[in-house]
Design an enzyme around this catalytic site. Structure first.
Site, mmCIF file in Angstrom:
data_model
loop_
_atom_site.group_PDB
_atom_site.id
_atom_site.type_symbol
_atom_site.label_atom_id
_atom_site.label_comp_id
_atom_site.label_asym_id
_atom_site.label_seq_id
_atom_site.Cartn_x
_atom_site.Cartn_y
_atom_site.Cartn_z
ATOM 1 N N HIS A 36 0.830 -1.210 0.000
ATOM 2 C CA HIS A 36 0.000 0.000 0.000
ATOM 3 C C HIS A 36 0.866 1.262 0.000
ATOM 4 O O HIS A 36 0.666 2.160 -0.832
ATOM 5 C CB HIS A 36 -0.910 -0.008 1.227
ATOM 6 C CG HIS A 36 -1.860 1.139 1.277
ATOM 7 N ND1 HIS A 36 -3.107 1.106 0.692
ATOM 8 C CD2 HIS A 36 -1.748 2.379 1.839
ATOM 9 C CE1 HIS A 36 -3.715 2.257 0.888
ATOM 10 N NE2 HIS A 36 -2.909 3.056 1.584
ATOM 11 N N GLU A 37 1.819 1.319 0.916
ATOM 12 C CA GLU A 37 2.641 2.525 1.031
ATOM 13 C C GLU A 37 3.588 2.672 -0.157
ATOM 14 O O GLU A 37 3.918 3.790 -0.552
ATOM 15 C CB GLU A 37 3.430 2.508 2.345
ATOM 16 C CG GLU A 37 2.570 2.466 3.599
ATOM 17 C CD GLU A 37 1.544 3.588 3.660
ATOM 18 O OE1 GLU A 37 1.777 4.659 3.074
ATOM 19 O OE2 GLU A 37 0.489 3.380 4.291
ATOM 20 N N HIS A 89 1.851 4.690 -2.791
ATOM 21 C CA HIS A 89 1.959 6.136 -2.543
ATOM 22 C C HIS A 89 3.368 6.635 -2.875
ATOM 23 O O HIS A 89 3.538 7.696 -3.489
ATOM 24 C CB HIS A 89 1.664 6.444 -1.071
ATOM 25 C CG HIS A 89 0.240 6.206 -0.670
ATOM 26 N ND1 HIS A 89 -0.833 6.745 -1.357
ATOM 27 C CD2 HIS A 89 -0.289 5.507 0.373
ATOM 28 C CE1 HIS A 89 -1.955 6.379 -0.758
ATOM 29 N NE2 HIS A 89 -1.657 5.624 0.277
#
Length: 429
Positions: free
Chosen positions: A17-18, A21
């Site tokens: 997920h990170e 980003h």
């Protein structure tokens, strides 16, 4: 085992997920100051280039800290100087990578091969009808072949299962079921079982009462019942299916039962006292049926297409579940938090690497969808703010943003406490 499986799962999914980003930020030349897996004080910290990479003490999430994210900085590398559409894509990166990870894992699993119960891929020929069930009340009988329900073609037991889940989540109360019996096609009006409440149609395929496994320490284990044993009678009553065995055990209400068993061509008898499950209140003897399985393997191209399709189906089901929570059709008691995830992770890991991967892909999808909910603090809330700024043509007031974040924090804390309580109550039940 459960804790280790949980930590690996959380670590991988937070990283995915990170990293989404992170990559989007790098794409638009935004300086990433910190890439963290976990919250709180760091237990590992290392700087490579301009970014500090760390693992923190509380493994319940993660974050990337962007330069200029919390204050207006007049620097081309600052997040605050980027256009609203660029900010939207950076916020979208995390959930997007969760979706892509789910698709990739499903594709790899389908390529490696998935072991599934053989009956799921077979036509829906009824082998057993549970007493007082929905199926019995409308007249379904052993030997009936279900071919359609509410317009959905039913070719396999898997099709029937998925159709019933969709109908239940859509809030359909009654529907029409078509079946073949003695060469005739009959249509019956049935009540749709509420899958959220654990209701079932009450039918099963023909599963012979052959023992596939024995729970260690159970009543069956204590009297020496073994895998491969064929159960012929319970208290003198002949049985032909596994579900008849289950029904007779439950009817015993804890009184001693006698089993007539065929083992290696010889007849033997065993007497045992069923135990009571404290969670469900039902009686059991600790036997598992022998289930035939098949391994499905697909070429990577076909596997990828199937993975995209499966991800879409699960996304729709998840959105319907969220809608059900909002409308009250789905109970909030079905929500699970870290404790529930740890239990599921441990069970999946014990079942094997492939089941663990499938479970990881499913939770990755849930994480992506959850983060797209337009609530403050979540990625969806940020996307909503940036979209409003884009439409306004100017940034929103700082005081409004602060208030928005506080509301979001309160909602997330409340939800976290709720799911923790839910998990604890589920353990106690």
């Amino acid at each position: 085992m459960g804790l280790i499986a949980f930590l690996i799962l959380i670590g991988v999914l937070v990283w995915v997920h990170e990293f989404g980003h992170f990559l989007m930020a790098k794409l638009f030349r935004v300086k990433v100051e910190i890439f963290s897996i976990g919250f709180g004080p760091p237990i590992f910290r290392r700087q490579w280039g301009e970014t500090v990479y760390q693992i923190a003490a509380l493994p319940l999430g993660g974050y990337v800290k962007l330069y200029g994210e919390e204050e207006n900085v007049h620097d081309p590398r600052a997040f605050s100087t980027k256009k609203p559409w660029q900010k939207i894509l950076i916020a979208l990166g995390g959930p997007l990578f969760n979706f892509l990870f789910t698709i990739l894992v499903f594709a790899l699993v389908y390529t490696a091969g998935v072991e599934v119960p053989k009956y799921l891929k077979e036509p829906v020929v009824v082998g057993y009808v549970q007493r007082d069930s929905i199926a019995q009340k409308i007249g379904i009988k052993p030997g009936d072949k279900i071919i359609k329900i509410n317009g959905y073609e039913v070719r396999t037991w898997e099709d029937l299962r998925d159709a019933l889940i969709r109908l239940s989540l859509d809030g359909v109360k009654e529907t029409t079921l078509f079946l073949e019996r003695n060469g005739e096609v009959l249509h019956l009006t049935i009540k749709v079982p509420n899958v959220q409440k654990g209701e079932e149609l009450g039918i099963a395929p023909l599963v012979k009462p052959v023992v596939g496994g024995v729970k260690k320490g159970s009543p069956a284990d204590q009297v020496g019942i073994k895998p491969g044993d064929l159960i012929l009678e319970v208290n003198g009553k002949k049985i032909n299916t596994w579900y008849e065995l289950v029904e007779e055990v439950r009817k015993s209400q804890g009184k001693a039962i006698k089993l007539k068993i065929l083992r290696n061509g010889k007849m033997i008898e065993k007497e045992l006292i069923p135990a009571k499950d404290p969670k469900t209140g039902t009686y059991f003897i600790g036997l598992f049926p022998k289930t035939e399985t098949v391994v499905e393997k697909k070429p990577f191209g076909e596997a990828l297409a199937s993975a995209v399709n499966r991800t879409w189906e699960l996304t729709v089901l998840t959105l319907k579940t969220i809608a059900g929570l909002i409308t009250g059709k789905v109970s909030f008691q079905t929500l699970g938090g870290p404790i529930a995830i740890a239990q599921i992770a441990g069970q999946a890991a014990q079942s094997g690497f492939i089941p663990y991967l499938v479970m990881m892909a499913f939770i990755s999808l849930q994480l992506g969808i959850f983060n797209l909910i337009p609530l403050p603090i979540l990625d969806g809330g940020l996307i909503l703010l940036f979209a409003i700024e884009w439409l306004r043509g100017r940034p929103l007031p700082e005081k409004f943003k602060e208030y928005w974040q506080r509301v979001g924090l309160a909602i997330i804390i409340t939800l976290t406490i709720f799911v923790f309580i839910n998990d604890i109550l589920r353990l106690l039940r």
